[in-house]
Design an enzyme around this catalytic site. Structure first.
Site, PDB file in Angstrom:
ATOM      1  CD  GLU B 280      -3.241   0.525   2.051  1.00 25.52           C
ATOM      2  OE1 GLU B 280      -3.880  -0.519   1.833  1.00 25.52           O
ATOM      3  OE2 GLU B 280      -3.457   1.255   3.026  1.00 25.52           O
ATOM      4  CD  GLU B 283      -2.792   0.798  -4.241  1.00 25.19           C
ATOM      5  OE1 GLU B 283      -2.770   0.190  -3.156  1.00 25.19           O
ATOM      6  OE2 GLU B 283      -3.768   0.797  -5.007  1.00 25.19           O
ATOM      7  CB  CYS B 300      -7.146  -3.019   6.406  1.00 18.70           C
ATOM      8  SG  CYS B 300      -5.566  -2.415   5.871  1.00 18.70           S
ATOM      9  CB  SER B 320      -5.471   0.485  -1.257  1.00 19.99           C
ATOM     10  OG  SER B 320      -4.514  -0.541  -1.376  1.00 19.99           O
ATOM     11  CE  LYS B 359     -10.330  -8.454   8.228  1.00 16.56           C
ATOM     12  NZ  LYS B 359      -9.566  -8.015   7.057  1.00 16.56           N
ATOM     13  CD  GLU B 362     -11.107  -9.321   3.859  1.00 19.17           C
ATOM     14  OE1 GLU B 362     -10.613  -9.885   4.851  1.00 19.17           O
ATOM     15  OE2 GLU B 362     -10.772  -8.197   3.488  1.00 19.17           O
ATOM     16  CD  GLU B 367     -13.910 -10.059  -5.286  1.00 17.48           C
ATOM     17  OE1 GLU B 367     -15.028 -10.541  -5.537  1.00 17.48           O
ATOM     18  OE2 GLU B 367     -13.676  -9.392  -4.279  1.00 17.48           O
ATOM     19  CB  CYS B 504      -9.447  -4.307  14.376  1.00 21.12           C
ATOM     20  SG  CYS B 504      -9.131  -3.834  12.672  1.00 21.12           S
TER      21      CYS B 504
END
Lengths: 164, 583
Positions: B280, B283, B300, B320, B359, B362, B367, B504
């Site tokens: 990142e 990036e 994230c 990102s 999560k 996720e 993907e 988190c």
């Protein structure tokens, strides 16, 4: 089931109302009243539209719509027959009235006739206890009813339709 | 200003802004509450906290009643006691009393009250009018209306913390339930899966979709090589599962306990976090240099990703392309690590221990797999790993501290602070600044991005460049910040956003903090974050790019940050998602 018309013109009408009344506090209720009047019900499409316009979540709108029996999410008939089942009307025989209307129109409460003309609904007290038992058909109020008056009252609306 | 009041015949002097509930607390009386969450849900709806007030006809809800000078309050009268018991019995009448089989058994606030008031009989029959919904269609959150007591805490958390308002009361009276708009599934109703609703639910009406079974199955399958990764925020909270104080750092005990579950390796997601910073960070440098989409938005938090995909799809190009640390870690395990250890990736089972309910969603995104092999195979919340450790009987608090396995258990202080709001930003700045200045800077703590303020902004000068940065956490703050960006009122270069309030450490998978603890005024977010910042200061290496294992990974496998190979493994893409699609 009555037909649902979600034409652009109707959305435009609702949008105009929203724009004209912007800045009012508690904007949701008046907008929902308008939507119910314009579309005859407030289906998901219309709720999504209102959600974007007023920046209120769909869940919140749906919560309000399901709270008030005056709002519906499915199309209702051209004429909505509300039979008051409040305490006063009930003891004066409202159950017989709603049963009779139902059998005459061949529907159960909360249903709409196949031709989309009538929706029958049971309401809570409408505050006209002096007229018990009382029914409303759209904006018309009929009080001190007896079951034998029902056919005549209904015919006013069926005849009117045929005459158009 | 202070006022004089009498509680149960004894005089007290309390500040005039107090509620009766506050005053009783000061008088050492624990008034029972259920719907009340200080500063969040103050509706006086459940009637558990009623007290008798001289001069008032009916019992008053103490949580919303302000004290007045001369007020006489009774908390111990028979009338009060009876009212509370009746309220409880009515709540229980409609409650699915499957307590022994409930995930909240032993951790349920309703159960606590039933025990406290010695409920023996429930005199009322259930008067529920609808068949209660059991919805386990989402990857993250399970809703069980049969347990719901309509306290409204989830509704408020969703509105005020998550900023989403996807839950509400629908219908009325006996038919009222908590639900989504048009009863859409959570997937289509605008949910972030942040799980803030789970955290505030007093009963078992909301819970995470459990992965415990599949993890036990993998551990007991001799053909599977089970690799565990633990997210930074878990070490700051797992102790609470075993009765330790909020904010107790338990990194070493956590590793020991997980190792004793019988897994093959215990690694740290922080390694993935350090890797994320490399990808990142470069990036960001690329976008600054080559005029890419700015501001760069961090990626994230899967809750935040869902917020963008559903509510701000026009900002997808700003996100990102980096996968989250969890997914990066999984991808590295199933490629680099598999190759190094000579294990078929198909036989590796990656378990993440996360403070997060999102999560679980996720890991199931399409993907997030290659050739039919998912990066991550199971996600356990902090609560779930706590359950597993207890189930086996591991005496967590008595364990010796142990270290993570190597090489993928190596991490820096920068990786640790990922778990608190502002942590990703700070970690990125530490690395980007060093790269731009081309030296190992001594000053690398960025106080401006720390703390629990809703939106934090700063201008930092790095390598002669001025960068405008911003940090937001929780959907409500995220929306505020994005609206600022959208209306072009603010020009930023880099923005960190986390889906959960506080980051988190306050994720939807963290240990339950019961309302009576929460209402004492402690800030769970700060206490847990402190544990992470403490670990940061004691780490030898505190900058992601100095993580030797990460450096070796680039040297041996990925070549360099944002290389072709890292794009293939560590980067992803996003999709606009329609809210309330009409079928």
């Amino acid at each position: 089931m009555a037909k649902l018309d979600l034409s652009k013109a109707k959305y435009a009408k609702l949008k105009k109302f929203i724009d004209e009344n912007q800045g009012e506090t508690c904007g949701l209720m008046p907008v929902l009243h308008q939507a119910q009047e314009i579309f005859g019900c407030i289906p998901i499409e219309v709720q999504k539209f209102i959600s974007e316009e007023l920046n209120v979540s769909v869940a919140e709108i749906y919560g309000v719509v399901t709270f008030y029996s005056r709002f519906s999410t499915e199309p209702v008939g051209e004429y909505v027959i509300g039979v008051c089942l409040g305490t006063a009307c009930y003891v004066k025989g409202a159950q017989k009235i709603i049963d009779d209307i139902g059998s005459k129109l061949n529907i159960k409460p909360e249903q709409t006739t196949k031709d989309g003309k009538f929706t029958l609904t049971a309401t809570r007290c409408i505050g006209a206890c002096g007229l018990a038992p009382v029914i409303t058909i759209n904006d018309d109020v009929y009080g001190r009813l007896t079951p034998d008056q029902i056919p005549e009252i209904l015919s006013k609306y069926t005849d009117e339709l045929e005459g158009e | 200003m202070k006022v004089k009041i009498k509680i149960d015949g004894i005089e007290y002097e309390v500040p005039s802004h107090y509620t009766v509930l506050d005053a009783c607390k000061e008088a050492k009386i624990d008034i029972p509450t259920l719907c009340f969450l200080k500063g969040l849900n103050e509706t006086g709806a459940c009637r558990m906290c009623v007290v008798e007030v001289d001069g008032a006809r009916s019992l008053q809800a103490s949580c919303v009643l302000k004290v007045r000078d001369g007020m006489k309050i009774k908390t111990n009268s028979k009338r009060v006691q009876q009212s509370r018991v009746t309220t409880l019995e009515l709540l229980l009448a409609n409650h699915n009393k499957d307590c022994l089989k409930c995930n909240r058994n032993g951790k349920c606030e309703l159960q606590d009250l039933a025990e406290r008031f010695h409920i023996k009989n429930i005199y009322f029959d259930s008067f529920e009018k609808r068949t209660p919904l059991y919805d386990d269609t989402s990857f993250s959150i399970v809703r069980d209306q049969s347990k719901c007591i309509l306290c409204g805490r989830c509704i408020t958390a969703c509105e005020k913390t998550a900023g989403m308002s996807i839950l509400t009361y629908i219908h009325r009276g006996f038919e009222a339930v908590v639900g989504t708009g048009f009863n859409y599934k959570l997937e289509d109703a605008g949910c972030l899966y942040c799980g803030q609703c789970i955290n505030v639910c007093p009963v078992g009406a909301l819970k995470e979709k459990t992965h415990i079974e599949r993890v036990w199955d993998a551990i007991n399958d001799s053909t599977k090589h089970v690799v565990v990764q633990t997210a930074p925020a878990v070490r700051a909270s797992i102790g609470e599962e075993f009765g330790l104080e909020i904010g107790t750092r338990c990194t070493g005990k956590m590793v020991s306990a997980i190792r004793r579950l019988g897994v093959d390796k215990v690694f740290d997601t922080n390694f993935g976090a350090d890797l994320t910073i490399m990808e990142e960070g470069y990036e960001l440098l690329n976008r600054l240099k080559n005029g890419g989409e700015l501001p760069l938005l961090t990626s994230c938090s899967p809750g935040w990703i869902r917020l963008v995909e559903q509510y701000y799809p026009e900002f997808i190009p700003n996100l990102s392309t980096c996968k989250s640390p969890q997914q990066m870690f999984g991808a590295v395990i199933k490629s680099y690590y598999a190759e190094k250890m000579n294990i078929d990736p198909k036989d590796i089972f990656v378990v993440s221990v996360m403070p997060c309910s999102s999560k679980k969603y996720e890991m199931n995104r399409e993907e997030m797999e290659r050739d039919g092999i998912k990066d991550v195979d199971a996600v356990l919340t902090t609560r779930e790993i706590g359950n597993m450790i207890r189930e086996v009987g591991i005496q967590f608090t008595d364990l010796e501290d142990e270290d993570f396995d190597h090489p993928l258990g190596e991490y820096t202080g920068a990786g640790v602070i990922f778990g608190a709001t502002g942590g990703v930003m700070e970690a990125a700045l530490r690395t980007v600044a060093d790269i731009l200045e081309n030296k190992d800077l001594d000053e690398f703590e960025y106080e401006a991005v720390r703390g629990v303020e809703g939106i934090k902004e700063a201008e930092v000068e790095i390598g002669g460049k001025k960068l405008n940065i911003a940090v937001a956490h929780g959907g409500e703050n995220a929306k505020k910040l994005m609206d600022l960006v959208k209306n072009s009122k603010k020009q930023y270069h880099f923005i960190e956003i986390m889906g959960c309030d506080g980051g988190c450490v306050n994720g939807g998978g963290q240990p339950y903090v019961k309302a009576n603890v929460r209402n004492t005024g402690i800030d769970v977010r700060k206490l847990r974050a402190n544990a992470l910042y403490e670990e940061d200061t004691i780490k030898q290496v505190r900058k992601s790019h100095q993580n030797e294992s990460v450096q070796r990974l680039y040297k041996e496998f990925l070549e360099k940050p944002n290389s072709h190979k890292s794009h293939e493994l560590l980067h992803t893409h996003y999709t606009k998602r329609e809210l309330f699609p009409i079928k």
